[in-house]
Structure formats: structure tokens, C-alpha cells
Design a protein around this motif. Structure first.
Motif, short mmCIF file in Angstrom:
data_model
loop_
_atom_site.label_atom_id
_atom_site.label_comp_id
_atom_site.label_asym_id
_atom_site.label_seq_id
_atom_site.Cartn_x
_atom_site.Cartn_y
_atom_site.Cartn_z
N LEU A 118 0.84 -1.19 0.00
CA LEU A 118 0.00 0.00 0.00
C LEU A 118 0.88 1.24 0.00
CD1 LEU A 118 -2.44 -1.32 2.73
CD2 LEU A 118 -3.05 -0.94 0.33
N LEU A 119 0.47 2.25 -0.76
CA LEU A 119 1.24 3.48 -0.89
C LEU A 119 0.96 4.43 0.27
CD1 LEU A 119 0.52 4.01 -4.68
CD2 LEU A 119 2.75 3.42 -3.70
N LYS A 120 2.01 4.87 0.96
CA LYS A 120 1.85 5.70 2.15
C LYS A 120 1.09 6.99 1.84
CE LYS A 120 4.36 7.96 5.89
NZ LYS A 120 5.69 8.32 6.45
N SER A 121 1.42 7.64 0.71
CA SER A 121 0.76 8.91 0.38
C SER A 121 -0.74 8.71 0.15
CB SER A 121 1.40 9.54 -0.85
OG SER A 121 1.26 8.68 -1.98
N ARG A 122 -1.10 7.58 -0.44
CA ARG A 122 -2.51 7.29 -0.68
C ARG A 122 -3.24 6.91 0.62
NH1 ARG A 122 -4.01 6.85 -6.08
NH2 ARG A 122 -2.55 8.08 -7.32
N PRO B 133 -20.02 9.22 14.53
CA PRO B 133 -19.16 9.37 15.71
C PRO B 133 -17.78 8.73 15.57
CG PRO B 133 -21.37 8.66 16.33
CD PRO B 133 -21.27 8.50 14.85
N GLY B 134 -17.74 7.49 15.02
CA GLY B 134 -16.47 6.78 14.97
C GLY B 134 -16.38 5.77 13.85
N ILE B 135 -15.15 5.44 13.49
CA ILE B 135 -14.87 4.51 12.40
C ILE B 135 -13.65 3.67 12.78
CG2 ILE B 135 -14.02 4.29 10.01
CD1 ILE B 135 -15.37 7.01 9.42
N VAL B 136 -13.71 2.37 12.49
CA VAL B 136 -12.51 1.54 12.45
C VAL B 136 -12.48 0.90 11.08
CG1 VAL B 136 -11.24 -0.38 13.47
CG2 VAL B 136 -12.61 1.10 14.94
N ALA B 137 -11.37 1.07 10.37
CA ALA B 137 -11.26 0.57 9.00
C ALA B 137 -9.95 -0.17 8.82
CB ALA B 137 -11.35 1.73 8.00
N LEU B 138 -9.97 -1.18 7.96
CA LEU B 138 -8.78 -1.98 7.66
C LEU B 138 -8.67 -2.19 6.16
CD1 LEU B 138 -7.51 -5.15 9.48
CD2 LEU B 138 -7.88 -5.23 7.01
N VAL B 139 -7.46 -2.03 5.64
CA VAL B 139 -7.16 -2.36 4.25
C VAL B 139 -5.92 -3.22 4.24
CG1 VAL B 139 -6.61 -1.48 1.95
CG2 VAL B 139 -8.09 -0.14 3.46
N SER B 140 -5.97 -4.36 3.57
CA SER B 140 -4.77 -5.17 3.40
C SER B 140 -4.57 -5.47 1.93
CB SER B 140 -4.88 -6.48 4.20
OG SER B 140 -5.72 -7.41 3.54
N HIS B 141 -3.32 -5.41 1.52
CA HIS B 141 -2.94 -5.77 0.15
C HIS B 141 -1.74 -6.69 0.26
CE1 HIS B 141 -1.43 -4.54 -4.09
NE2 HIS B 141 -2.37 -5.45 -4.19
N HIS B 142 -1.97 -7.96 -0.03
CA HIS B 142 -0.96 -8.99 0.22
C HIS B 142 -0.56 -8.95 1.70
CE1 HIS B 142 -1.06 -9.95 -3.98
NE2 HIS B 142 -0.75 -8.71 -4.32
N ASP C 79 0.69 -6.34 3.41
CA ASP C 79 0.67 -4.99 3.97
C ASP C 79 -0.73 -4.72 4.54
OD1 ASP C 79 1.28 -2.42 4.64
OD2 ASP C 79 1.89 -1.79 2.63
N VAL C 80 -0.79 -4.44 5.84
CA VAL C 80 -2.08 -4.23 6.53
C VAL C 80 -2.07 -2.84 7.16
CG1 VAL C 80 -3.68 -5.06 8.29
CG2 VAL C 80 -2.25 -6.70 7.03
N HIS C 81 -3.13 -2.07 6.88
CA HIS C 81 -3.26 -0.73 7.43
C HIS C 81 -4.60 -0.61 8.16
CE1 HIS C 81 -2.89 3.65 7.73
NE2 HIS C 81 -4.14 3.73 7.30
N VAL C 82 -4.59 -0.07 9.37
CA VAL C 82 -5.81 0.10 10.17
C VAL C 82 -5.96 1.56 10.58
CG1 VAL C 82 -7.01 -0.53 12.31
CG2 VAL C 82 -5.72 -2.27 11.04
N GLU C 83 -7.17 2.07 10.43
CA GLU C 83 -7.52 3.42 10.89
C GLU C 83 -8.51 3.32 12.05
OE1 GLU C 83 -6.65 6.46 9.87
OE2 GLU C 83 -5.66 6.10 7.93
N THR C 84 -8.25 4.02 13.15
CA THR C 84 -9.22 4.16 14.23
C THR C 84 -9.48 5.65 14.41
OG1 THR C 84 -7.45 4.17 15.89
CG2 THR C 84 -8.48 2.06 15.40
N LEU C 85 -10.73 6.05 14.16
CA LEU C 85 -11.07 7.47 14.13
C LEU C 85 -12.32 7.74 14.97
CD1 LEU C 85 -10.74 7.84 10.26
CD2 LEU C 85 -9.08 8.67 11.93
N GLY C 86 -12.37 8.91 15.59
CA GLY C 86 -13.57 9.32 16.29
C GLY C 86 -13.72 8.66 17.65
N SER C 87 -14.96 8.65 18.14
CA SER C 87 -15.23 8.22 19.51
C SER C 87 -16.31 7.15 19.57
CB SER C 87 -15.66 9.42 20.35
OG SER C 87 -16.83 10.00 19.82
N MET C 88 -16.44 6.57 20.75
CA MET C 88 -17.38 5.46 20.98
C MET C 88 -18.83 5.93 21.02
SD MET C 88 -15.55 2.60 21.43
CE MET C 88 -16.23 1.47 22.65
N SER C 89 -19.04 7.22 21.29
CA SER C 89 -20.40 7.76 21.30
C SER C 89 -20.36 9.25 21.07
CB SER C 89 -21.10 7.45 22.64
OG SER C 89 -20.50 8.16 23.69
N LEU C 90 -21.50 9.83 20.75
CA LEU C 90 -21.59 11.28 20.55
C LEU C 90 -21.29 12.01 21.85
CD1 LEU C 90 -24.88 11.47 18.44
CD2 LEU C 90 -22.56 12.00 17.62
#
Length: 400
Positions: A5-9, A27-36, A38-49
Motif C-alpha cells: 500500500l502506498l503511504k501517500s494514498r 461518531p467513529g470509524i474503524v477501517a482496515l485495508v490489506s494488500h498482500h 501490507d495491513v493498514h488500520v484506521e481508528t477514528l472518532g469516539s465510541m459515542s456522541l
């Protein structure tokens, strides 16, 4: 060197997803992208408003309809053990669904029926063509809709686990209603997944949850995936919201202290009842990407996974389901499948699904890619929300 995965992207992915939090759309997001590898995880926002507790990688989400893929794997484990075959009638195990009658048309009164041409089979449940499912029309458009809602069958909008009747009662109520189409005639959403879960329980002689635990979750190390949340994990459960179109605000649909997932559910919904984490579901997706294998454990055979992830519907069976499939997708055994490239991310052979509780996960064998996005906000239309399409566009653009 293996492509990754490309760092700039990935920085662009972070910026765009963060915008949804900053605009207070979610309020919140947890996202994962893996390509072969390479695994990238985003944890954003909060558990509640209005709360400072941040989303974490181990947050436990209500994953809704991406439960369907796991239920399909459970069913195919029984097929591989020759406990049941794909074209077997389900009537031996689910006699409540025997001797069906079929509405002459969706608008017919409930006594305007004809006999079913044949019994419902396991294949019908896996292809969601049992002849019964969600009625894609405004409430009270057709006579059958009131009983679907009153009986809490689950084909008339999102339901909490506590709102279902018990499994035996659910089967009896479903069996008392006429089918909406002949078995095998066309794809219809949701109810087949719950009937499939009931069939797995009857064939295996275990509850669906215990069977999944013993045959899928424990072998894969999916320690946070279940139909019920243990009290000691309550701090990892976010508040869940639905959008109020009158006030243009988010309303609590399922809280934390009184969450419907804290008590034993009367019916373990194979169509949408599990909770899970991003890493648990990633492990499941990697097993499917690896043709049924996880480390030294073989959950399913390669041949079975290839069957499940191949197109199982005719164009005629997809008629009426364009809101789900568009012109780019179809259905395998228990999961959606891309068959045409209409968008950057619609790779033919890509499989997965989305959940009404704001979850989506797809696996792309051609690219060696997995993407998973978990939120705590309800999706109130079968059409994909902009957040989902942005995530997939950004994820595919990040591949080397």
C-alpha cells in the motif's frame, strides 16, 4: 518484492475518513485495508456522541448482515461432512417450512395462493431464493407486510436480537405465512439467512452460536465474535445510532448499559446477529482468501470456497433486486459477488457484503486485497452510502 500500500494514498484515506468525523456525520470509524502482506488500520472518532473515549482497534461492533458469510461457511462445513447436501429438502429438519403455499402475486390477499412447485432446499437458503424475504416497498403497501412485521420475522427492517421470537416460534410463524415466490424463482433478502441458521442448529444438534464457536471462531482465534457480549467486554461496545430524518440528528438505537447484546438472545440470527472486532473479521476474511485455510487448520476445502464465491444466480433470479446488485453484482452461496467492473473497486470475483448496522467487508482474490469498514450508525437504504464508496475508492487507489 510483494506489492503493498502506498503511504501517500493511505494519508489521503485518513484525511477523507476523518472528514466524516469532523463534520459530525458519524461518531467513529474503524477501517482496515490489506494488500498482500501490507495491513493498514484506521481508528477514528469516539465510541459515542459527545464522549471522549476514542474508537480503538479492539472495539466490538454489531456487524449485522456480514454475519451472513460466517453462517454460509457453517452450513458448508455440514455439507463437507455429508450431514446434508445442497439439493436436499430442508423439510426433514425444518418441518415447519414443509408443504408451502405461494401468493399468486405480492399484492394478493393472504388466502390467494397456489401450492409450491417443490420443497425448499439448502441451496435455496444459501442463494437466498427460498421464496420469502424482505418486501422492498413502503410499509403497508401489501397485505403480507403487516404480518411479517407483527410476527417479527425480520424481513421488514432492522431488528435488535431481543425483538425476535424464539427459534421454534419464529419457524412456526414463518411457516404459517405463504411464500412470496416459488422456491428457487428469485433472490430475496434477509430471511433465508435466519432460516439457514435455524437449519444449521437442527442438523448439527447444537445452537448456532456453539457450532460457530467450535467449528469457526475457536479454530480461527476469533475470541471476540459471538451472538452475546459478555459483561466484562461492555466497555469495548460503542453506542449505536440511527438517523432521524425529522430532526436530522442521530438517535440512540442500542445503548451500552442496556444493550440487547448483553442478554441471551431468544434467536441467534444467522442473517445478522453477531458482534465482532475488525481483527476477528479480518482473520475470517483471510481464511476465505486462503481458500479455507488458516495456518495449519483447514476450515473448508478449496473447492468449497471456490463454489461459494462463484456466481450462483441466473439473470432471471436477480430481477427485482437491482437496488442491491445494480448491474455489477450477483450472489454466490451466502455472499455478494462482483461480476462486472462498474467502479474502480468492482473487481469480478470480489466477494463480501454490507450490514445495515454500518458495516462492510469485501475480499478480492484477484488483487490479494481485503477491506473492512466498521461504524456504529445504521444504514437505512440498500443503496451504498457515500462513506462506503469513498472508502473503497481510496482503498483501491492506495494499492501499489
Amino acid at each position: 518484492m510483494t506489492a503493498g500500500l502506498l503511504k501517500s494514498r493511505l494519508e489521503r484515506l485518513h484525511r477523507v475518513l476523518s472528514g466524516y468525523i469532523e463534520r459530525q456525520e458519524i461518531p467513529g470509524i474503524v477501517a482496515l485495508v490489506s494488500h498482500h502482506d501490507d495491513v493498514h488500520v484506521e481508528t477514528l472518532g469516539s465510541m459515542s456522541l459527545g464522549q471522549s473515549a476514542p474508537m480503538e482497534r479492539d472495539t466490538i461492533f454489531r456487524i449485522a448482515s456480514i454475519t451472513k458469510l460466517i453462517t454460509a461457511v457453517a452450513a458448508m462445513i455440514l455439507v463437507e461432512e455429508c450431514k446434508i447436501q445442497l439439493d436436499d429438502s430442508i423439510e426433514k429438519w425444518l418441518p415447519e417450512l414443509a408443504n408451502r403455499r405461494v401468493l399468486k402475486s405480492i399484492s394478493s390477499d393472504l388466502d390467494a395462493t397456489v401450492p409450491a412447485a417443490r420443497a425448499i432446499t439448502l441451496r435455496d437458503l444459501l442463494t437466498y431464493s427460498m421464496g420469502f424475504g424482505s418486501v422492498m416497498a413502503p410499509p403497508n403497501t401489501y397485505p403480507i407486510q403487516k404480518l411479517i412485521r407483527d410476527y417479527r420475522i425480520g424481513g421488514d427492517g432492522p431488528m435488535l436480537p431481543s425483538q425476535y421470537p424464539g427459534m421454534d416460534e419464529w419457524l412456526q410463524k414463518l411457516g404459517s405465512l405463504p411464500l412470496l415466490a416459488q422456491p428457487g424463482e428469485r433472490w430475496m433478502y434477509q430471511v433465508s439467512g435466519d432460516a439457514l441458521g435455524a437449519l444449521i442448529a437442527r442438523v448439527s444438534g447444537q445452537s448456532l452460536g456453539i457450532f460457530m464457536r467450535e467449528r469457526i471462531f475457536d479454530p480461527l482465534g476469533m475470541k471476540d465474535t459471538s451472538f452475546r457480549l459478555p459483561a466484562e467486554k461492555i466497555e469495548r461496545l460503542p453506542t449505536f445510532y440511527s438517523f432521524n430524518h425529522q430532526t436530522n440528528q442521530l438517535d440512540v438505537f442500542d445503548g451500552v448499559e442496556n444493550s440487547a447484546w448483553l442478554s441471551e438472545t431468544p434467536f441467534e440470527s444467522g442473517g445478522g446477529g453477531l458482534v465482532s472486532t475488525i481483527d476477528d473479521y479480518f482473520t475470517f476474511c483471510r481464511m476465505m482468501l486462503n481458500k479455507g485455510r488458516h495456518s495449519r487448520k483447514q476450515i473448508l476445502s478449496r473447492a468449497t470456497v471456490e463454489l461459494m464465491t462463484s456466481d450462483q444466480l441466473t439473470p432471471e433470479q436477480r430481477v427485482g433486486s437491482e437496488i442491491f446488485f445494480g448491474t455489477h453484482a450477483s450472489w454466490g452461496l451466502g455472499m455478494g459477488l462482483d461480476i462486472r467492473r462498474n467502479e474502480i473497486y468492482h473487481t469480478p470475483g470480489r466477494f463480501g457484503w454490507a450490514g445495515g448496522f454500518g458495516t462492510i467487508a469485501y475480499t478480492d482474490p484477484a488483487e490479494g486485497m481485503i477491506g473492512i469498514l466498521f461504524t456504529q450508525c445504521m444504514v437505512d437504504s440498500p443503496a451504498s452510502p457515500k462513506l462506503f464508496s469513498d472508502f473503497w475508492t481510496l482503498a483501491y487507489a492506495a494499492m501499489e
